[in-house]
Design a protein around this motif. Structure first.
Motif, short mmCIF file in Angstrom:
data_model
loop_
_atom_site.label_atom_id
_atom_site.label_comp_id
_atom_site.label_asym_id
_atom_site.label_seq_id
_atom_site.Cartn_x
_atom_site.Cartn_y
_atom_site.Cartn_z
N LEU A 62 -33.14 82.35 -70.45
CA LEU A 62 -33.24 83.74 -70.87
C LEU A 62 -32.40 83.89 -72.13
N ARG A 63 -32.72 84.86 -72.94
CA ARG A 63 -31.98 85.09 -74.18
C ARG A 63 -31.18 86.38 -74.04
N ALA A 64 -29.95 86.35 -74.45
CA ALA A 64 -29.09 87.53 -74.44
C ALA A 64 -28.60 87.77 -75.86
N VAL A 65 -28.84 88.98 -76.34
CA VAL A 65 -28.50 89.35 -77.72
C VAL A 65 -27.50 90.49 -77.68
N GLY A 66 -26.43 90.34 -78.45
CA GLY A 66 -25.46 91.42 -78.59
C GLY A 66 -25.33 91.80 -80.04
N TYR B 74 -9.86 92.39 -78.58
CA TYR B 74 -10.51 93.58 -78.03
C TYR B 74 -10.48 93.50 -76.51
N THR B 75 -10.72 94.62 -75.89
CA THR B 75 -10.98 94.67 -74.45
C THR B 75 -12.02 95.76 -74.22
N SER B 76 -12.77 95.62 -73.17
CA SER B 76 -13.81 96.61 -72.87
C SER B 76 -13.21 97.91 -72.39
N ILE B 77 -13.67 99.00 -72.95
CA ILE B 77 -13.33 100.33 -72.45
C ILE B 77 -14.34 100.69 -71.36
N ASP B 78 -15.61 100.44 -71.64
CA ASP B 78 -16.65 100.72 -70.67
C ASP B 78 -17.82 99.78 -70.90
N LEU B 79 -18.65 99.68 -69.89
CA LEU B 79 -19.87 98.87 -69.95
C LEU B 79 -20.91 99.58 -69.11
N GLN B 80 -22.01 99.96 -69.72
CA GLN B 80 -23.11 100.62 -69.01
C GLN B 80 -24.31 99.66 -69.01
N VAL B 81 -24.73 99.23 -67.83
CA VAL B 81 -25.85 98.29 -67.72
C VAL B 81 -27.02 98.99 -67.05
N SER B 82 -28.20 98.80 -67.61
CA SER B 82 -29.45 99.28 -67.01
C SER B 82 -30.31 98.07 -66.68
N TYR B 83 -30.73 97.97 -65.42
CA TYR B 83 -31.59 96.88 -64.97
C TYR B 83 -33.03 97.37 -65.05
N LEU B 84 -33.85 96.68 -65.83
CA LEU B 84 -35.21 97.15 -66.10
C LEU B 84 -36.28 96.43 -65.30
N ARG B 85 -36.06 95.15 -65.02
CA ARG B 85 -37.02 94.34 -64.26
C ARG B 85 -36.25 93.39 -63.36
N PRO B 86 -36.86 92.95 -62.26
CA PRO B 86 -36.19 91.92 -61.46
C PRO B 86 -36.06 90.64 -62.26
N ILE B 87 -34.96 89.96 -62.07
CA ILE B 87 -34.73 88.69 -62.76
C ILE B 87 -34.93 87.57 -61.76
N MET B 88 -35.91 86.74 -62.04
CA MET B 88 -36.24 85.64 -61.14
C MET B 88 -35.63 84.34 -61.68
N PRO B 89 -35.32 83.40 -60.80
CA PRO B 89 -34.83 82.11 -61.29
C PRO B 89 -35.92 81.44 -62.14
N GLU C 7 -29.05 93.13 -75.00
CA GLU C 7 -30.30 93.00 -74.22
C GLU C 7 -30.35 91.62 -73.59
N LEU C 8 -30.87 91.55 -72.39
CA LEU C 8 -31.19 90.29 -71.73
C LEU C 8 -32.70 90.22 -71.68
N LEU C 9 -33.28 89.16 -72.28
CA LEU C 9 -34.73 89.04 -72.46
C LEU C 9 -35.27 87.83 -71.72
N ASP C 10 -36.47 87.97 -71.15
CA ASP C 10 -37.12 86.82 -70.54
C ASP C 10 -37.74 85.95 -71.64
N PRO C 11 -38.28 84.77 -71.29
CA PRO C 11 -38.83 83.88 -72.32
C PRO C 11 -39.97 84.51 -73.14
N ALA C 12 -40.66 85.52 -72.60
CA ALA C 12 -41.73 86.20 -73.34
C ALA C 12 -41.20 87.34 -74.22
N GLY C 13 -39.89 87.60 -74.17
CA GLY C 13 -39.30 88.66 -74.98
C GLY C 13 -39.23 90.01 -74.30
N ASN C 14 -39.57 90.07 -73.01
CA ASN C 14 -39.48 91.33 -72.26
C ASN C 14 -38.04 91.61 -71.88
N ALA C 15 -37.61 92.85 -72.04
CA ALA C 15 -36.25 93.23 -71.68
C ALA C 15 -36.11 93.28 -70.17
#
Length: 170
Positions: free
Chosen positions: A127-131, A107-122, A146-154
């Motif tokens: 962090l958990r990433a689920v596809g 496969y190859t990506s046709i498109d990728l749409q990313v939405s940033y919901l919260r600042p990501i701190m070191p 989704e990219l989730l913080d340790p508390a499960g927040n997106a």
């Protein structure tokens, strides 16, 4: 203050020759390929070392990765650069789609749409990433992640369309 006077840090990155894993792609389904990576029979790609990514689970149409942002991933504002989130999300949506493909089909990506919901701190916690696949197909696969913080927040979300490439006849 000049560059020479600034405190520095270093990171050593090591990875296996990607040709090792690539050699098994024609013989393994996407699910079996990623399962082999999870079980340590197939080395992860070099990007996993660069981004501090680790595959933690594989299912039919789904994958989970962990990523621990390091200081080397920071932007000028002291937050994790959005490029890390984008790369991690691109990885999980692509790998989720790959789990549905037979041997010799990529496969190859046709498109990728990313939405940033919260600042990501070191963080010292990963962090958990689920596809996951939203709709499979022989020509195009639709996925989300989704990219989730340790508390499960997106922290960030993504959707992607993947073009299926059948190389079995070539």
């Amino acid at each position: 203050m000049t560059d020479e006077a600034w405190p520095t840090d270093t990171a050593t990155l090591e990875w296996a020759d990607p040709a090792i894993g690539l050699a098994s792609l024609p013989e393994l389904s996407g699910f079996d390929f990623l399962t082999g990576m999870l079980e340590g029979r197939i080395p992860p790609p070099p990007i996993a070392s660069t981004m501090a990514l680790q595959l933690v689970s594989v299912g039919e149409g789904t994958v989970d990765f962990e990523v621990t942002p390091h200081a080397r991933h920071l932007n000028p504002l002291g937050m994790v650069h959005g490029g890390l989130a984008c790369t991690v999300l691109d990885t999980v949506v692509g790998c989720a789609g790959h789990t549905t493909l037979p041997a010799g089909v990529g496969y190859t990506s046709i498109d990728l749409q990313v939405s940033y919901l919260r600042p990501i701190m070191p963080t010292i916690e990963p962090l958990r990433a689920v596809g996951r696949v939203v709709k499979g197909g022989r020509r195009v696969i639709f996925t989300e992640g989704e990219l989730l913080d340790p508390a499960g927040n997106a922290l960030a979300t993504a959707t992607s369309s993947l073009l299926v490439i059948d190389r079995r006849g070539n």
